[in-house]
Design a protein around this motif. Structure first.
Motif, PDB file in Angstrom:
ATOM      1  N   UNK A 175      -4.556  -6.731   3.383  1.00  0.00           N
ATOM      2  CA  UNK A 175      -3.391  -5.988   3.867  1.00  0.00           C
ATOM      3  C   UNK A 175      -2.371  -6.939   4.497  1.00  0.00           C
ATOM      4  N   UNK A 176      -2.881  -7.913   5.256  1.00  0.00           N
ATOM      5  CA  UNK A 176      -1.970  -8.877   5.868  1.00  0.00           C
ATOM      6  C   UNK A 176      -1.189  -9.624   4.792  1.00  0.00           C
ATOM      7  N   UNK A 177      -1.868  -9.875   3.651  1.00  0.00           N
ATOM      8  CA  UNK A 177      -1.206 -10.648   2.597  1.00  0.00           C
ATOM      9  C   UNK A 177      -0.075  -9.860   1.939  1.00  0.00           C
TER      10      UNK A 177
ATOM     11  N   UNK B  15      -6.941   4.204  11.720  1.00  0.00           N
ATOM     12  CA  UNK B  15      -5.525   4.386  12.061  1.00  0.00           C
ATOM     13  C   UNK B  15      -4.658   3.358  11.333  1.00  0.00           C
ATOM     14  N   UNK B  16      -5.112   2.100  11.337  1.00  0.00           N
ATOM     15  CA  UNK B  16      -4.354   1.030  10.682  1.00  0.00           C
ATOM     16  C   UNK B  16      -4.229   1.313   9.190  1.00  0.00           C
ATOM     17  N   UNK B  17      -5.353   1.699   8.568  1.00  0.00           N
ATOM     18  CA  UNK B  17      -5.358   1.975   7.135  1.00  0.00           C
ATOM     19  C   UNK B  17      -4.434   3.128   6.791  1.00  0.00           C
ATOM     20  N   UNK B  18      -4.513   4.216   7.578  1.00  0.00           N
ATOM     21  CA  UNK B  18      -3.660   5.370   7.293  1.00  0.00           C
ATOM     22  C   UNK B  18      -2.197   5.024   7.505  1.00  0.00           C
ATOM     23  N   UNK B  43      -3.659   1.477  -1.886  1.00  0.00           N
ATOM     24  CA  UNK B  43      -5.087   1.392  -2.189  1.00  0.00           C
ATOM     25  C   UNK B  43      -5.835   0.723  -1.047  1.00  0.00           C
ATOM     26  N   UNK B  44      -5.260  -0.398  -0.558  1.00  0.00           N
ATOM     27  CA  UNK B  44      -5.917  -1.134   0.523  1.00  0.00           C
ATOM     28  C   UNK B  44      -6.014  -0.291   1.780  1.00  0.00           C
ATOM     29  N   UNK B  45      -4.920   0.409   2.097  1.00  0.00           N
ATOM     30  CA  UNK B  45      -4.894   1.235   3.302  1.00  0.00           C
ATOM     31  C   UNK B  45      -5.984   2.291   3.252  1.00  0.00           C
TER      32      UNK B  45
END
Lengths: 501, 151
Positions: A175-177, B15-18, B43-45
């Motif tokens: 995600x950071x990337x 929370x971060x993912x959402x 997708x990552x979230x």
């Protein structure tokens, strides 16, 4: 023959020799300090590499890394504190032997095994890389996507020993990337209007934070502790070492082979190579009951394996651009900084550079013998440097190093934030390596994913349509299913495990 | 007490993912069947939120594992804060008073906070700051913040 001569001329330039010597000494000091890892040493080295040509820069990393991993054995032997995580596997055995008065012999044996392991790994690099490069030329976005996903999954699920936390760590890195301008439309993602974030999270400052600042934070709570003086020891005994090596030649070769194999798999690295090799040594040993109580066997096996893995980890890094461990992740960063792209083109266009690296892998391990001997003699005084003086100095080096690459104070902020994040993660059992690999592999995975999706017009089945990509996808699925299988088999709550890296 | 570290970390990850997912849904997408800049982060979230949920549930069920680590002493807290404050202080001070003094400040403050005796800490801090100045500023020509006096 001509090429060999050319390489030797290249490497015997005064500047290169000086770089090699300085980085070897640096590696010795950092490796011998408990808590200072080879990864941190590499990250702090990058600001200096910025001012060197690519060959000298990479040569510095190779030398420093090899020596640091050996030097990590020194505090393990003298204080029972592994200097680098890859030493942890055989720390107990080493220390037990020290208590029996064989400390100097163990160190000398460590040194010999490290050098031999490093040379075995280097040979694997020389042969393996030129062989794999032919495969790499046939790779398309599908294969690159799966290979990168496989490597990252391995680091997250297998190498960390904590699958859920490892996965979270990897996803966090990925995600950071994604921060910064995206590859498809040039849309600024997650930048919150900050122009400093348009180019993404700067990798080297992030690494310095994750491995440097977090370590300062960790040790700051125990900075009042000073280490007990190391036990006195006599001179190393070359002849006894040769005897031991002859006695344990099976372990030596097995450790070297296994280390090479594990190191060459993206996402695995030297730490897991050492642990795996320890487990196998114990399984096949005639006297497994002695393991952990002062046996030479695991020292030979795992001590060879970790140095072999180190060199082998460069194979996937240079051939496919997919790092095997955090150090090679930095190597890729350094290559990019120098405008070089890892992959088949690098092998075609940078023949001299690669020949230099090949030769240096061997030379660094030979050079390690005299320097290591010196380090063994000086070890006790190195270990007496007080933490409460050392850690602030490292903090300053972190801050200056993070700033020096782009001359941007914002990067010091990134370093600090990542340092706090890394400290929190590590102290709660989240491994750092998956996050680092996620941060490096993120752009590669996303780009190849997007290209593949575009090619496939949204049909996900295309991801499995080519033989090699199908094979890599199958391996990835195996990696994913292993922790599930393990937990089903055990049906027991997982042990909390320590973070590595 | 069910509030474990795993539970808290899991919750933060959810929370971060959402947040990442919702933000990424707002990213523009190209015309046609092609994926846009939002696909990958979405997708990552979701994946991060899902693993976070798994960790939170596990943390909730298991409760505190092992005799929980003893809480950080005030001294540890102070040391942590000293590290963070030293870097922030350096960032704020360096452009105003120059690299050399700011670096000395960072070193001396953290060394003293970590309990080093002043007669050792202050000279080492001075020598280290000067060495860093010469090494980075002069030998490597990094444009270190000069401050009003040029150093």
């Amino acid at each position: 023959m001509d090429a060999l001569f050319q390489v030797l001329t290249l490497l015997s330039q005064p500047k290169v020799v000086l770089v090699v010597l300085l980085s070897a000494v640096y590696g010795l000091i950092v490796g011998a300090m408990p808590g200072l890892t080879a990864t941190m040493a590499t990250a702090l080295l990058v600001p200096f590499l910025f001012f060197l040509d690519p060959l000298s820069g990479l040569v510095a990393i190779i030398t420093m890394e090899a020596v640091a991993i050996f030097a990590g054995d020194i505090p393990a032997v003298l204080l029972r504190i592994p200097g680098t995580p890859s030493t942890a596997a055989y720390t107990d055995d080493s220390y037990e032997l020290t208590k029996q008065g064989k400390g100097s012999l163990v160190l000398a044996l460590d040194l010999a095994c490290s050098a031999i392991g490093g040379i075995l790994g280097a040979l694997a690099f020389i042969v393996g890389a030129s062989w794999l490069i032919h495969i790499a030329t046939s790779f398309t976005s599908f294969e690159y996507f799966w290979l990168a996903v496989m490597g990252l999954s391995g680091a997250a699920l297998l190498a960390s020993g904590a699958p859920v936390k490892g996965t979270m760590s990897a996803l966090f890195g990925l995600l950071l990337s994604t921060v910064g301008i995206d590859v498809t439309l040039g849309y600024p993602r997650f930048t919150f209007g900050n122009i400093n974030l348009l180019g993404g999270i700067s990798f080297i400052p992030a690494m310095i934070g994750l491995y440097g600042v977090s370590e300062v934070l960790r040790q700051s709570t125990q900075s009042h502790l000073s280490h007990p003086p190391a036990p006195v020891h006599s001179d190393p005994l070359p002849r006894s070492v040769l005897q031991l090596l002859r006695r344990y030649k099976v372990q030596l070769l097995r450790g070297g082979f296994l280390g090479t194999l594990v190191g060459a798999i993206p996402g695995m690295g030297a730490d897991i190579a050492a642990w795996l090799s320890y487990a196998i040594a114990k399984r096949f040993s005639r006297e497994p009951q002695k393991f952990g109580k002062g046996s030479f066997e695991p020292i030979v096996d795992a001590g060879t394996a970790n140095n072999a893995a180190l060199a082998a980890a460069w194979i996937p890094a240079l051939v496919f651009g997919i790092p095997g461990d955090p150090v090679t992740a930095i190597v890729i960063g350094v290559l990019m900084m120098k405008g070089l792209q890892p992959g088949p083109l690098l092998f075609q266009q940078q023949e001299t550079l690669l020949n230099g690296l090949r030769a240096m892998f061997i030379l660094a391990n030979l050079l390690m013998l005299p320097l290591g001997y010196l380090a063994i003699r000086l070890a006790a005084s190195l270990l007496r440097i007080p933490r409460n003086i050392l850690m602030p100095v490292i903090l300053l080096l972190c801050a200056v190093g993070a700033y020096a690459l782009e001359n941007n104070p914002f990067d010091i902020g990134i370093m600090l934030v990542m340092g706090v994040v890394g400290y929190l993660m590590q102290s709660h059992g989240f491994p750092l390596a998956p996050a680092v690999l996620g941060l490096v592999l993120g752009p590669l995975i996303e780009e190849n994913f997007m290209i593949s999706m575009t090619k496939a017009q949204g049909h996900f089945g295309e991801f499995f349509s080519r033989p090699v990509s199908l094979l890599l996808a199958a391996f990835t699925l195996v990696v994913w299913s292993l922790p599930l299988l393990a937990s089903v088999v055990r049906r027991a709550p997982r042990q909390p495990s320590d973070a590595t890296g | 007490m069910r509030m474990t570290a795993d539970f808290a970390f899991g919750l933060v990850a959810v929370l971060l993912g959402l947040a990442a997912y919702i933000t990424a849904r707002g990213f523009p997408s190209p015309p046609g069947p092609y994926p846009g800049p939002g696909l990958f982060p979405q997708l990552l979230g979701l994946a991060l939120a899902a693993t976070g949920l798994a960790l939170a549930i596990r943390g909730w069920k298991e409760g505190p594992r092992q005799p929980s680590k003893k809480p950080l002493s005030w001294r540890s807290w102070a040391s942590h804060l000293a590290v963070i404050a030293a870097v922030l202080g350096y960032l704020a001070a360096a452009p105003r008073i120059g690299f050399l003094l700011a670096a000395f400040g960072l070193l001396a403050a953290t060394m003293l906070c970590f309990g080093a005796p002043p007669r050792r800490a202050l000279p080492v801090a001075a020598v280290t700051a000067l060495s860093a100045f010469l090494l980075f500023g002069k030998a490597l020509r990094v444009p270190l913040p000069p401050g009003p006096w040029g150093w």
